[in-house]
Enzyme design. Structure first.
Site, mmCIF file in Angstrom:
data_model
loop_
_atom_site.group_PDB
_atom_site.id
_atom_site.type_symbol
_atom_site.label_atom_id
_atom_site.label_comp_id
_atom_site.label_asym_id
_atom_site.label_seq_id
_atom_site.Cartn_x
_atom_site.Cartn_y
_atom_site.Cartn_z
ATOM 1 N N ARG A 189 0.716 -1.401 -0.009
ATOM 2 C CA ARG A 189 0.006 -0.097 -0.014
ATOM 3 C C ARG A 189 0.725 1.245 -0.272
ATOM 4 O O ARG A 189 0.493 2.218 0.730
ATOM 5 C CB ARG A 189 -1.030 -0.079 1.281
ATOM 6 C CG ARG A 189 -2.071 -1.030 1.378
ATOM 7 C CD ARG A 189 -2.980 -0.907 -0.032
ATOM 8 N NE ARG A 189 -4.117 -2.124 0.311
ATOM 9 C CZ ARG A 189 -4.005 -3.161 -0.169
ATOM 10 N NH1 ARG A 189 -3.090 -3.871 -0.960
ATOM 11 N NH2 ARG A 189 -5.014 -3.952 0.054
ATOM 12 N N SER A 263 -10.954 -1.268 2.777
ATOM 13 C CA SER A 263 -10.184 -1.176 4.142
ATOM 14 C C SER A 263 -9.668 0.050 4.944
ATOM 15 O O SER A 263 -9.235 1.047 3.997
ATOM 16 C CB SER A 263 -8.667 -2.133 4.038
ATOM 17 O OG SER A 263 -8.964 -3.336 3.540
ATOM 18 N N GLU A 359 -5.372 3.754 6.357
ATOM 19 C CA GLU A 359 -5.139 3.369 4.609
ATOM 20 C C GLU A 359 -5.699 4.755 3.798
ATOM 21 O O GLU A 359 -4.695 5.381 3.130
ATOM 22 C CB GLU A 359 -5.739 2.160 4.208
ATOM 23 C CG GLU A 359 -5.166 1.648 2.708
ATOM 24 C CD GLU A 359 -5.824 0.470 2.312
ATOM 25 O OE1 GLU A 359 -5.427 -0.719 2.573
ATOM 26 O OE2 GLU A 359 -6.680 0.876 1.456
#
Ligand code: EPU
Length: 365
Positions: A189, A263, A359
Site C-alpha cells: 500500500r 479497508s 489507509e
C-alpha cells in the site's frame, strides 16, 4: 515485478485535446466524489479531461496568485479518501478516460489506460482482450490513476506484479515523465507517489504488462475456498475474476449503497517476537510471514476480536461482515468517521500493543 520489461512506443491512452476549455468551479459539492459519501465543498474544483487541461491549468496558476497559493488535492474515484470537512484548496479531478492495446512481445501483451478510467472496467476489458493478469484485482473501486498510489492489492496479487510503467505530469516542470515499475518503489500500500512525487506528480496513465505465460494465482485462502466450492480445479482468468467478485460482493459493502473506503487500516507488520508474544495470549491470531522475517497481522481480525464488528458511533460504523471497513450509515461527517477510527486505534493499542495506521488519504477540515 515483471522482469526485463522493454521500453515501449510513446503512444498514449490519455487524450491530448478536450472538447471544452478548462473550467474552474468555486464551492463545488464533493459528496458524489468520495465513496464515503461525505458532504464537503471545495474552494476551487477543476475537471481534467485531457492533457490540454493540465497545460491550461498550469498557465492559469502562473497568472492567478490566489489559485496558485491553494493546496492541491488530486482525486480520481475518491475511493480511498476521507474528507474531514470542506477542502480549502484546489481539487483536481482526473476524468480522462481511455484504454488501448499497446502491442506485445514474446512475453507480454501491453495495455494502456488513462487515469480517469474505472479500474474494474479496465479489468473486464483486459479479459475481453484475452490479456489475463489483472483478474485478482477485479471489483476494486476507484480509478486507474489511483491504483499505483497505494499499489492496490487483493487476493494474492498487487498492481506492481502487472505494471510496466506509469506516465505522470510533472507539476514542477510541466513535462510528461514515464516512471518504470522499479522507479515507483512499490511496497505494501505504498509507492513513490506517496513520497517524493506526492506534491509533484499527477498520474496520467498506466501501462500494464499481461504475461503470455499466464498462471492463475489462487493461493489466497478465501479465493482457493471459493473456487473449490464451485468445483473449479484449473480456473481460467474469467473464472478467477468471477470468484473474486463473488467474495467481494459478499464481504465488502458496495459504496453505492453504503458509504465506505475499503479497508480503513493497513494490516500492521510486527516482529517475530511480538507475534509470538501475542500468540501465547491469542492462539488463533491471524498472521502472515513476510519475506523479511516479520509478520503481517490481519487488522480485521484484531478489530473483530476486540468486539468492534458491527458497532456504531453515531452515523459512523464498523461493517458487519468485515471489521477492517468503516462505513457511513447515512449523513456521517468525516470527523465522526475519524472519531470512530481513533477509538478503534486506542483500543487495539491497549489490547494488543499494536498501532493501526490509516489507509485512506485525509483532506479538508
Ligand atoms: N478477519 C476477521 N474478522 C473480520 C475481518 C477479517 O477475523 O472482520 C480475518 C479473516 O477471517 C482472515 C483475515 O482476517 O483470516 C484477513 O481477512 P481478509 O481476507 O478479508 O483480508 P484483509 O487482510 O482484511 C486485505 C486487503 C483488502 C483485500 C483483501 C483480500 C489490506 C489493508 N486490505 O484485507 O484490500 O481486498 O486483503 O486480498 O491489505 C483495501 O485495501 O481497501 C482492500 C479491501
Amino acid at each position: 515485478m515483471p522482469p526485463n520489461l522493454p521500453s515501449l512506443q510513446p503512444i498514449s491512452a490519455f487524450p491530448e485535446l478536450a472538447a471544452a476549455p478548462l473550467k474552474v468551479e468555486r464551492g463545488a459539492d464533493l459528496r458524489a466524489l468520495n465513496t464515503f459519501g461525505i458532504m464537503a465543498r471545495a474552494r476551487a474544483y477543476v475537471q481534467i479531461h485531457a492533457l490540454q487541461h493540465l497545460i491550461e491549468l498550469r498557465q492559469l496558476l502562473a497568472q492567478d496568485a490566489e489559485l496558485a497559493a491553494l493546496p492541491r488535492l488530486v482525486i480520481g474515484g475518491g475511493s480511498n479518501l476521507l474528507l474531514l470537512g470542506d477542502v480549502h484548496g484546489l481539487v483536481v479531478h482526473m476524468c480522462a478516460e481511455g484504454m488501448q492495446n499497446a502491442g506485445e512481445d514474446s512475453d507480454y501483451r501491453y495495455l494502456r489506460a488513462a487515469a480517469g478510467s474505472n479500474w474494474h472496467a479496465l479489468v473486464e476489458w483486459s479479459l475481453q482482450q484475452g490479456a489475463p493478469g489483472l483478474e485478482n484485482l477485479a471489483l476494486i473501486p476507484g480509478t486507474v490513476g489511483a491504483a499505483p498510489i497505494q499499489n492496490i492489492g487483493a487476493y494474492g496479487v498487487e498492481l506492481k506484479q502487472v505494471l510496466h510503467s506509469v506516465t505522470v505530469y510533472d507539476w514542477n516542470s510541466g513535462e510528461v515523465v514515464v516512471l518504470d515499475n522499479a522507479d515507483c518503489a512499490f511496497g505494501y500500500r505504498d509507492s513513490v507517489f506517496k513520497h517524493v512525487w506526492r506534491e509533484r506528480g499527477l498520474v496520467l496513465e498506466l501501462c500494464l504488462a499481461c504475461p503470455k505465460d499466464w498462471r492463475a494465482q489462487t493461493g489466497y485462502g478465501d479465493l482457493a475456498a471459493e473456487l473449490a466450492q464451485a468445483g473449479i480445479d484449473a480456473p481460467n482468468a474469467q473464472q478467477v475474476a468471477a470468484a473474486v467478485c463473488a467474495i467481494r460482493r459478499r464481504k465488502l459493502p458496495d459504496p453505492a449503497k453504503l458509504g465506505n473506503a475499503g479497508s480503513f487500516f493497513k494490516n500492521p507488520v510486527v516482529t517475530r517476537a511480538q507475534r509470538t508474544a501475542l500468540q501465547t495470549v491469542w492462539p488463533d491470531l491471524v498472521s502472515y510471514l513476510q519475506s523479511d522475517g516479520k509478520y503481517k497481522l490481519a487488522a480485521g481480525w484484531l478489530i473483530d476480536r476486540a468486539g468492534w464488528k458491527g458497532r456504531r458511533m453515531g452515523a459512523a460504523g464498523v461493517h458487519e461482515h468485515q471489521a477492517l471497513v468503516l462505513v457511513n450509515h447515512g449523513g456521517a461527517s468525516g470527523a465522526e468517521i475519524a472519531a470512530l477510527a481513533a477509538a478503534i486505534q486506542t483500543d487495539i493499542q491497549g489490547k494488543f500493543g499494536v498501532k493501526l495506521e490509516m489507509e485512506p488519504v485525509t483532506a479538508g477540515g
